[in-house]
Design a protein around this motif. Structure first.
Motif, mmCIF file in Angstrom:
data_model
loop_
_atom_site.group_PDB
_atom_site.id
_atom_site.type_symbol
_atom_site.label_atom_id
_atom_site.label_comp_id
_atom_site.label_asym_id
_atom_site.label_seq_id
_atom_site.Cartn_x
_atom_site.Cartn_y
_atom_site.Cartn_z
ATOM 1 N N GLN A 41 -5.264 4.209 6.644
ATOM 2 C CA GLN A 41 -4.261 4.654 7.608
ATOM 3 C C GLN A 41 -2.900 4.836 6.943
ATOM 4 O O GLN A 41 -2.199 5.827 7.181
ATOM 5 C CB GLN A 41 -4.147 3.639 8.747
ATOM 6 C CG GLN A 41 -5.350 3.574 9.669
ATOM 7 C CD GLN A 41 -5.267 2.403 10.630
ATOM 8 O OE1 GLN A 41 -4.218 1.753 10.749
ATOM 9 N NE2 GLN A 41 -6.372 2.109 11.309
ATOM 10 N N ILE A 42 -2.546 3.887 6.101
ATOM 11 C CA ILE A 42 -1.254 3.956 5.418
ATOM 12 C C ILE A 42 -1.233 5.120 4.436
ATOM 13 O O ILE A 42 -0.245 5.864 4.329
ATOM 14 C CB ILE A 42 -0.947 2.623 4.707
ATOM 15 C CG1 ILE A 42 -0.856 1.489 5.732
ATOM 16 C CG2 ILE A 42 0.349 2.722 3.897
ATOM 17 C CD1 ILE A 42 -0.877 0.109 5.125
ATOM 18 N N PHE A 45 3.729 6.180 -5.252
ATOM 19 C CA PHE A 45 3.700 6.320 -6.710
ATOM 20 C C PHE A 45 2.664 7.361 -7.116
ATOM 21 O O PHE A 45 2.918 8.227 -7.964
ATOM 22 C CB PHE A 45 3.395 4.968 -7.362
ATOM 23 C CG PHE A 45 3.470 4.964 -8.858
ATOM 24 C CD1 PHE A 45 4.587 4.471 -9.504
ATOM 25 C CD2 PHE A 45 2.429 5.465 -9.643
ATOM 26 C CE1 PHE A 45 4.673 4.467 -10.894
ATOM 27 C CE2 PHE A 45 2.500 5.471 -11.015
ATOM 28 C CZ PHE A 45 3.625 4.970 -11.650
ATOM 29 N N ALA A 46 1.480 7.286 -6.515
ATOM 30 C CA ALA A 46 0.412 8.235 -6.841
ATOM 31 C C ALA A 46 0.792 9.653 -6.441
ATOM 32 O O ALA A 46 0.521 10.610 -7.186
ATOM 33 C CB ALA A 46 -0.880 7.811 -6.141
ATOM 34 N N PHE A 47 1.427 9.813 -5.289
ATOM 35 C CA PHE A 47 1.846 11.147 -4.847
ATOM 36 C C PHE A 47 2.916 11.724 -5.780
ATOM 37 O O PHE A 47 2.866 12.901 -6.140
ATOM 38 C CB PHE A 47 2.358 11.089 -3.412
ATOM 39 C CG PHE A 47 1.278 10.900 -2.383
ATOM 40 C CD1 PHE A 47 0.171 11.730 -2.361
ATOM 41 C CD2 PHE A 47 1.367 9.885 -1.451
ATOM 42 C CE1 PHE A 47 -0.830 11.557 -1.409
ATOM 43 C CE2 PHE A 47 0.378 9.697 -0.504
ATOM 44 C CZ PHE A 47 -0.732 10.531 -0.479
ATOM 45 N N ARG A 48 3.865 10.896 -6.180
ATOM 46 C CA ARG A 48 4.906 11.389 -7.099
ATOM 47 C C ARG A 48 4.301 11.762 -8.453
ATOM 48 O O ARG A 48 4.709 12.743 -9.078
ATOM 49 C CB ARG A 48 6.006 10.333 -7.264
ATOM 50 C CG ARG A 48 6.885 10.159 -6.025
ATOM 51 C CD ARG A 48 8.134 9.358 -6.335
ATOM 52 N NE ARG A 48 7.823 7.995 -6.734
ATOM 53 C CZ ARG A 48 7.739 6.970 -5.894
ATOM 54 N NH1 ARG A 48 7.941 7.157 -4.582
ATOM 55 N NH2 ARG A 48 7.471 5.758 -6.337
ATOM 56 N N LEU A 49 3.332 10.970 -8.896
ATOM 57 C CA LEU A 49 2.652 11.288 -10.151
ATOM 58 C C LEU A 49 1.923 12.618 -10.033
ATOM 59 O O LEU A 49 1.950 13.453 -10.958
ATOM 60 C CB LEU A 49 1.674 10.169 -10.511
ATOM 61 C CG LEU A 49 0.811 10.380 -11.761
ATOM 62 C CD1 LEU A 49 1.691 10.544 -12.996
ATOM 63 C CD2 LEU A 49 -0.155 9.204 -11.948
ATOM 64 N N ALA A 50 1.275 12.845 -8.912
ATOM 65 C CA ALA A 50 0.575 14.117 -8.691
ATOM 66 C C ALA A 50 1.563 15.285 -8.684
ATOM 67 O O ALA A 50 1.245 16.375 -9.190
ATOM 68 C CB ALA A 50 -0.200 14.059 -7.385
ATOM 69 N N GLU A 51 2.752 15.077 -8.136
ATOM 70 C CA GLU A 51 3.784 16.116 -8.161
ATOM 71 C C GLU A 51 4.186 16.446 -9.594
ATOM 72 O O GLU A 51 4.330 17.624 -9.954
ATOM 73 C CB GLU A 51 5.008 15.666 -7.365
ATOM 74 C CG GLU A 51 4.820 15.652 -5.857
ATOM 75 C CD GLU A 51 6.057 15.186 -5.114
ATOM 76 O OE1 GLU A 51 6.246 15.614 -3.965
ATOM 77 O OE2 GLU A 51 6.831 14.377 -5.674
ATOM 78 N N LYS A 92 1.836 12.573 4.437
ATOM 79 C CA LYS A 92 2.616 13.543 5.200
ATOM 80 C C LYS A 92 3.974 13.836 4.563
ATOM 81 O O LYS A 92 4.555 14.901 4.797
ATOM 82 C CB LYS A 92 2.800 13.055 6.631
ATOM 83 C CG LYS A 92 1.497 12.943 7.412
ATOM 84 C CD LYS A 92 1.714 12.327 8.788
ATOM 85 C CE LYS A 92 0.396 12.161 9.526
ATOM 86 N NZ LYS A 92 0.581 11.512 10.856
ATOM 87 N N ASP A 93 4.478 12.908 3.756
ATOM 88 C CA ASP A 93 5.772 13.105 3.099
ATOM 89 C C ASP A 93 5.650 13.892 1.804
ATOM 90 O O ASP A 93 6.661 14.139 1.136
ATOM 91 C CB ASP A 93 6.432 11.759 2.807
ATOM 92 C CG ASP A 93 7.073 11.142 4.041
ATOM 93 O OD1 ASP A 93 7.051 11.800 5.106
ATOM 94 O OD2 ASP A 93 7.579 10.004 3.951
ATOM 95 N N PHE A 94 4.434 14.279 1.444
ATOM 96 C CA PHE A 94 4.205 15.015 0.193
ATOM 97 C C PHE A 94 3.351 16.253 0.491
ATOM 98 O O PHE A 94 2.191 16.340 0.067
ATOM 99 C CB PHE A 94 3.533 14.113 -0.846
ATOM 100 C CG PHE A 94 4.336 12.882 -1.190
ATOM 101 C CD1 PHE A 94 5.229 12.910 -2.257
ATOM 102 C CD2 PHE A 94 4.218 11.717 -0.440
ATOM 103 C CE1 PHE A 94 5.979 11.778 -2.577
ATOM 104 C CE2 PHE A 94 4.966 10.585 -0.749
ATOM 105 C CZ PHE A 94 5.860 10.620 -1.815
ATOM 106 N N THR A 105 0.827 -1.206 0.000
ATOM 107 C CA THR A 105 0.000 0.000 0.000
ATOM 108 C C THR A 105 0.859 1.253 0.000
ATOM 109 O O THR A 105 0.581 2.208 -0.746
ATOM 110 C CB THR A 105 -0.940 -0.005 1.220
ATOM 111 O OG1 THR A 105 -1.688 -1.229 1.232
ATOM 112 C CG2 THR A 105 -1.887 1.172 1.179
ATOM 113 N N ALA A 106 1.907 1.260 0.817
ATOM 114 C CA ALA A 106 2.768 2.447 0.902
ATOM 115 C C ALA A 106 3.419 2.768 -0.433
ATOM 116 O O ALA A 106 3.467 3.924 -0.857
ATOM 117 C CB ALA A 106 3.826 2.237 1.986
#
Length: 361
Positions: free
Chosen positions: A206-207, A172-178, A213-215, A166-167
Motif C-alpha cells: 500500500q505504501i 530512494f528506489a524511485f529517485r534511483l530509477a529517475e 504517485k509522486d514519481f 517503507t516510504a
C-alpha cells in the motif's frame, strides 16, 4: 586538493585482503583526479570480538560518524557466535546505529567474464536491488524469544514494517530509477513482497503504491517474492530497479550476484541521509583467507560507488571521473583477458587483479 576522511574497516578473513587492494587503487587515483583520501583503519569484526568481547568499539563507531564515508571489507566468522547462538555481525550494528536504511545492490554483466546463463540476453543484465535495511524481519535481531519448554517450546521473531521506513526506501528506489532513466535505462521499479499472505507485506505494498504517485515518470509493478526468485533466473534482463523488505533483499541479492558469476562481482552500499557504508556483498570466506586468491572486484566497485556518492554529496565531479576510471580499468582488464579470477575458473590472484586495474587507471 580536496580532502576526504575515509573510515576503513577491513574486518575479518578476505576482507583485509580485498581492502588492501581498494586502498591501493584509491591512492593511485589521488593525483589523477586531484583529491586526497585520508584513509584511517579502525578495528571491528568477529575476530576482535573473540579477542576482546567487543566486535564494534565505541571509538570505531564514533570514527564512522565523523568520516565523510565508510569503506568496509567483510566481517563475521562462522565459529564466532554470541550467547544466543547467532553470528557476530557488527555491520548490522552499524546499519542500525547510523540509520542506513537503503541497501543498494547493483549487478551487471561484465564483458570478458563467463556467465552461468546460456541465453544471449544475459549480456544485458543491469539491475539494482534496493533493500530496506533497518527494519523488516531483521528488526528481530537481538529481540527474538524462545518460549515454553520441552516439546511445547517455540521461537518468535517479529517483523516490523513502518510507514516511515517503507516510504523512504521506496522514494530512494524511485529517485534511483529517475537517475537511471536519465542515463538511458528503463526507469522502472518492481516492488517485491508477499502481500498475498502477510498483513505486514500488504501494508508495505500500500505504501509503495502511494509513493509511486509522486514519481509519474517511473513505471511500476508488483511481484511476489517467490515468483521474483523464478523470474530473476529465467529473465533477469527485463528488470531495472527492485525494492523489497530486509530479509527478502538479503536473499535475492545473493541470487542476482550468481547471475553474473558470483559474489566476487557484487558491490554494495548501505546508505542513509547522513552516512553511508560501502562494502562488497560477499562474506569473509575463511576457507580461502590468507591464500591471496580472493577476487577484489566487488571491493573495487564498492569504492567506485563511494566516489559516486561523495561526488553528489560534496558537488565534486572529479570523484565521478574517479569512479568511472575504476570501472573502466576493471572492464579493460577482463576484456583483454589479462586476468580471470579464481571464482571464474581462472588463476589470477588478488594482487594480479589489483595490478591490472592500476595499469589501466
Amino acid at each position: 586538493m580536496t580532502s576526504y576522511d575515509i573510515a576503513v574497516l577491513p574486518g575479518d578473513g578476505i576482507g583485509v585482503e580485498v581492502m588492501n587492494a581498494a586502498m591501493e587503487v584509491l591512492r593511485a587515483l589521488e593525483t589523477r583526479i586531484g583529491s586526497k583520501f585520508t584513509m584511517t583503519v579502525h578495528p571491528a569484526g568477529a575476530q576482535l570480538y573473540s579477542e576482546t568481547g567487543n566486535a564494534l568499539p565505541d571509538s570505531t563507531l564514533d570514527a564512522c560518524r565523523k568520516a565523510h564515508a565508510i569503506l568496509f571489507g567483510a566481517m563475521g566468522l562462522p565459529h564466532v557466535r554470541g550467547k544466543d547462538g547467532t553470528e557476530v555481525i557488527p555491520q548490522l550494528d552499524i546499519r542500525f546505529a547510523l540509520d542506513l536504511y537503503a541497501g543498494v545492490r547493483p549487478i551487471k554483466t561484465w564483458q570478458g567474464l563467463p556467465v552461468p546463463l546460456r541465453d544471449r540476453r544475459a549480456a544485458e543484465i543491469d539491475l539494482v536491488l534496493v533493500r530496506e535495511s533497518t527494519e523488516g524481519l531483521f528488526y528481530a535481531r537481538g529481540r527474538g524469544t524462545v518460549e515454553g519448554s520441552g516439546d511445547d517450546s517455540y521461537a518468535l521473531d517479529t517483523m516490523k514494517i513502518t510507514h516511515k521506513g517503507t516510504a523512504r526506501v521506496c522514494d530512494f528506489a524511485f529517485r534511483l530509477a529517475e537517475q537511471r532513466k536519465a542515463a538511458g535505462k528503463r526507469g522502472h521499479v518492481t516492488n517485491v513482497d508477499k502481500a498475498n499472505v502477510f498483513t505486514s507485506m500488504a501494508y508495505w505494498r500500500q505504501i509503495f503504491e502511494q509513493r509511486a504517485k509522486d514519481f509519474p515518470s517511473i513505471t511500476v509493478e508488483n511481484a511476489y517474492v517467490d515468483a521474483m526468485a523464478l523470474n530473476l533466473v529465467m529473465k533477469p534482463w527485463q528488470y531495472d530497479v527492485l525494492v523489497t523488505e530486509n530479509m527478502f533483499g538479503d536473499i535475492l541479492s545473493d541470487l542476482i550476484a550468481a547471475l553474473v558469476g558470483g559474489m566476487g562481482m557484487a558491490p554494495s552500499a548501505d546508505i542513509g541521509d547522513d552516512h553511508a557504508v560501502f562494502q562488497p556483498a560477499h562474506g569473509t570466506a575463511p576457507d580461502i583467507a590468507g591464500r591471496g586468491i580472493a577476487n577484489p572486484s566487488a571491493m573495487l566497485l564498492s569504492a567506485a560507488m563511494m566516489l559516486d556518492w561523495l561526488a553528489v554529496r560534496h558537488d565534486d565531479p572529479a570523484l565521478v571521473d574517479g569512479a568511472r576510471a575504476i570501472e573502466k580499468a576493471l572492464q579493460t582488464s577482463f576484456e583483454k583477458k589479462e586476468v580471470l579470477p579464481f571464482d571464474f575458473g581462472g588463476s589470477s590472484t588478488t594482487a594480479d587483479i589489483a595490478n591490472a586495474v592500476l595499469r589501466h587507471l
